[in-house]
Design a protein around this motif. Sequence first.
Motif, PDB file in Angstrom:
ATOM      1  N   GLU A  56       0.826  -1.211   0.000  1.00 16.90           N
ATOM      2  CA  GLU A  56       0.000   0.000   0.000  1.00 16.90           C
ATOM      3  C   GLU A  56       0.858   1.258   0.000  1.00 16.90           C
ATOM      4  N   LYS A  57       1.934   1.253   0.794  1.00 17.95           N
ATOM      5  CA  LYS A  57       2.801   2.421   0.894  1.00 17.95           C
ATOM      6  C   LYS A  57       3.409   2.792  -0.462  1.00 17.95           C
ATOM      7  N   ALA A  58       3.886   1.783  -1.189  1.00 18.72           N
ATOM      8  CA  ALA A  58       4.483   2.037  -2.507  1.00 18.72           C
ATOM      9  C   ALA A  58       3.434   2.560  -3.485  1.00 18.72           C
ATOM     10  N   CYS A  59       2.233   1.978  -3.431  1.00 16.78           N
ATOM     11  CA  CYS A  59       1.150   2.435  -4.317  1.00 16.78           C
ATOM     12  C   CYS A  59       0.771   3.881  -4.018  1.00 16.78           C
ATOM     13  N   GLU A  60       0.657   4.197  -2.736  1.00 14.44           N
ATOM     14  CA  GLU A  60       0.286   5.560  -2.355  1.00 14.44           C
ATOM     15  C   GLU A  60       1.352   6.563  -2.786  1.00 14.44           C
ATOM     16  N   LYS A  71      -0.521  12.936 -14.088  1.00 19.62           N
ATOM     17  CA  LYS A  71      -0.821  11.672 -14.774  1.00 19.62           C
ATOM     18  C   LYS A  71      -1.967  10.977 -14.016  1.00 19.62           C
ATOM     19  N   PHE A  72      -3.113  11.647 -13.983  1.00 20.60           N
ATOM     20  CA  PHE A  72      -4.204  11.183 -13.137  1.00 20.60           C
ATOM     21  C   PHE A  72      -4.835   9.886 -13.626  1.00 20.60           C
ATOM     22  N   ASN A  73      -4.904   9.680 -14.934  1.00 14.77           N
ATOM     23  CA  ASN A  73      -5.501   8.439 -15.453  1.00 14.77           C
ATOM     24  C   ASN A  73      -4.712   7.216 -14.995  1.00 14.77           C
ATOM     25  N   THR A  74      -3.387   7.333 -15.035  1.00 11.21           N
ATOM     26  CA  THR A  74      -2.543   6.224 -14.580  1.00 11.21           C
ATOM     27  C   THR A  74      -2.701   6.016 -13.076  1.00 11.21           C
ATOM     28  N   ALA A  75      -2.825   7.109 -12.336  1.00 13.41           N
ATOM     29  CA  ALA A  75      -3.003   7.006 -10.889  1.00 13.41           C
ATOM     30  C   ALA A  75      -4.302   6.271 -10.545  1.00 13.41           C
ATOM     31  N   TRP A  76      -5.363   6.530 -11.320  1.00  8.54           N
ATOM     32  CA  TRP A  76      -6.639   5.838 -11.077  1.00  8.54           C
ATOM     33  C   TRP A  76      -6.513   4.334 -11.330  1.00  8.54           C
ATOM     34  N   ILE A  77      -5.700   3.968 -12.292  1.00 13.70           N
ATOM     35  CA  ILE A  77      -5.483   2.537 -12.563  1.00 13.70           C
ATOM     36  C   ILE A  77      -4.861   1.873 -11.338  1.00 13.70           C
ATOM     37  N   LEU A  78      -3.895   2.557 -10.705  1.00 13.66           N
ATOM     38  CA  LEU A  78      -3.267   1.997  -9.503  1.00 13.66           C
ATOM     39  C   LEU A  78      -4.284   1.861  -8.367  1.00 13.66           C
ATOM     40  N   ILE A  79      -5.142   2.853  -8.222  1.00 12.02           N
ATOM     41  CA  ILE A  79      -6.147   2.799  -7.151  1.00 12.02           C
ATOM     42  C   ILE A  79      -7.121   1.645  -7.393  1.00 12.02           C
ATOM     43  N   ASP A  81      -6.393  -1.081  -8.965  1.00 17.59           N
ATOM     44  CA  ASP A  81      -5.633  -2.308  -8.657  1.00 17.59           C
ATOM     45  C   ASP A  81      -5.580  -2.550  -7.147  1.00 17.59           C
ATOM     46  N   LEU A  82      -5.405  -1.480  -6.381  1.00 18.54           N
ATOM     47  CA  LEU A  82      -5.427  -1.593  -4.925  1.00 18.54           C
ATOM     48  C   LEU A  82      -6.774  -2.141  -4.459  1.00 18.54           C
ATOM     49  N   HIS A  83      -7.833  -1.603  -5.038  1.00 16.46           N
ATOM     50  CA  HIS A  83      -9.197  -2.012  -4.675  1.00 16.46           C
ATOM     51  C   HIS A  83      -9.421  -3.490  -4.964  1.00 16.46           C
ATOM     52  N   ALA A  92      -4.791   6.569  -0.549  1.00 15.44           N
ATOM     53  CA  ALA A  92      -4.551   6.860  -1.970  1.00 15.44           C
ATOM     54  C   ALA A  92      -5.615   7.812  -2.517  1.00 15.44           C
ATOM     55  N   MET A  93      -6.871   7.628  -2.091  1.00 14.61           N
ATOM     56  CA  MET A  93      -7.948   8.514  -2.538  1.00 14.61           C
ATOM     57  C   MET A  93      -7.741   9.939  -2.008  1.00 14.61           C
ATOM     58  N   LEU A  94      -7.316  10.059  -0.764  1.00 11.20           N
ATOM     59  CA  LEU A  94      -7.063  11.390  -0.203  1.00 11.20           C
ATOM     60  C   LEU A  94      -5.899  12.073  -0.918  1.00 11.20           C
ATOM     61  N   ILE A  95      -4.922  11.273  -1.305  1.00  8.28           N
ATOM     62  CA  ILE A  95      -3.793  11.823  -2.076  1.00  8.28           C
ATOM     63  C   ILE A  95      -4.286  12.347  -3.426  1.00  8.28           C
ATOM     64  N   MET A  96      -5.189  11.602  -4.054  1.00  9.06           N
ATOM     65  CA  MET A  96      -5.753  12.059  -5.335  1.00  9.06           C
ATOM     66  C   MET A  96      -6.492  13.380  -5.154  1.00  9.06           C
TER      67      MET A  96
END
Length: 446
Positions: A56-60, A71-79, A81-83, A92-96
């Motif tokens: 989780e830490k690396a993803c965040e 690069k928000f579209n790529t960031a959403w893909i990671l979120i 994947d986390l889900h 991660a959502m708060l970071i977005m």
Amino acid sequence: MAAHFPSEAEAMASLDESGIRANQNLVCSVIWELREECRLAFLAFKWGDKWGCVDEKACELMVWVLGNHKKFNTAWILIRDLHRSLMSTRRAMLIMIDRYAAANVPGKAINAFRIMDKFRMTPDEEAFYFLLNVLCKNGNIEEAEEFMLVNKKFFPLEVEGFNIILNGWCNICVDVFEAKRIWREMSTYCIDPDATSYTHMISCFSKVGNLFDSLRLYDGMKKRGWVPGSEVYNSLVYILTRENCFKQALKILDKMKETGLQPDSATYNSMIRPLCEAKKLEDARSLMATMIEENVSPTIETYHAFLEGTVFEETFEVLDRMKIAGLGPSEDTFLLLLAKFFKLEQPENALKVWVEMKQYEVAFNLTHYTVVVEGLARCGLLTKAREYYAEMRSNGYSDDPKLQKMLKVPVQDKNGKRKKLGGQIKRNQLVSHKKGSIVRRKSHRH
């Protein structure tokens, strides 16, 4: 080395052949070190993911890096994947939300808050206040206020929410008109101000030079049983010193100590800065001596205040003291000095400061060149300005159309006469020693 390979697959193969073993701490460290290079940071993330070392830490962290580079579209893909991995997506959502606000897209920050429930999270009060905070912090204060009021059925209006909006107008934008309006609206909604509310308002009044209302609210705060904190006393000593009431400011300082609060560097700087601005350098030096006697260390802001107030002949003495104290001088220190001497119509002193920068091991950057070229041009020294512009280009900096235009023709004043000296250098190129910034508005309500 992986950065030099033409394809991601070859870069990955190079990393695998290097013999370096991936682990969670290493992956996070590499992403952080490469945070300014989004593609390389993402490559490190994928390498860690390949070896099962992404948590989780690396993803965040990667979401934060991607958000910084929009690069928000790529960031959403990671979120997503986390889900799917059944890991928590809350941080991660708060970071977005934070990164959308920082990128000045408040609508998308608000939308990210609204869709939190799609990721097994309820948009709770903590997340709601987080959203309001990041919107205000990045200048979208009107959007934050509107969102708070529109959602009052889901999140009842409380003093905490109003304090976030009040902080935006008082300390981020410094708009006393809007701050007063929010203060009145709190009363309209039957919300009683608390200690934080008073602290924000006193800060705002002090910043705009309103001594009467600063003291009035200070008295009102105490009458209602709220205990003033260090921020309130810092605001009061600043406005009293600024309004030529230095003796009264010293009495407030004593009052602060009587309550058990210890003045810190911010407190003393709040007095030293207006003293230096008013050229009352003896009082400023005496106060600095008191500060040191009480084991409060001067900061770089303390020395910057003196640099703003001293004449050229004393400048290098202050710079030497900064160096001895291990507080610079920094790039911002020299930006301050260059701007100061061009504003004072002293280009010769500005160039002497420029020459001395190397002695203090401070390298020239683009902003330094811009300030010098523009300052020389505005002083009518076009030949000299062109020399520095050529040096700037030879050091690898790109052409600046604005500077090029200035270097082609003499700078004209309103009467069409060529300026010989002077010119205001844009202050937003410099470090500011006062709180406050530009607010992003939808409309200007006055």
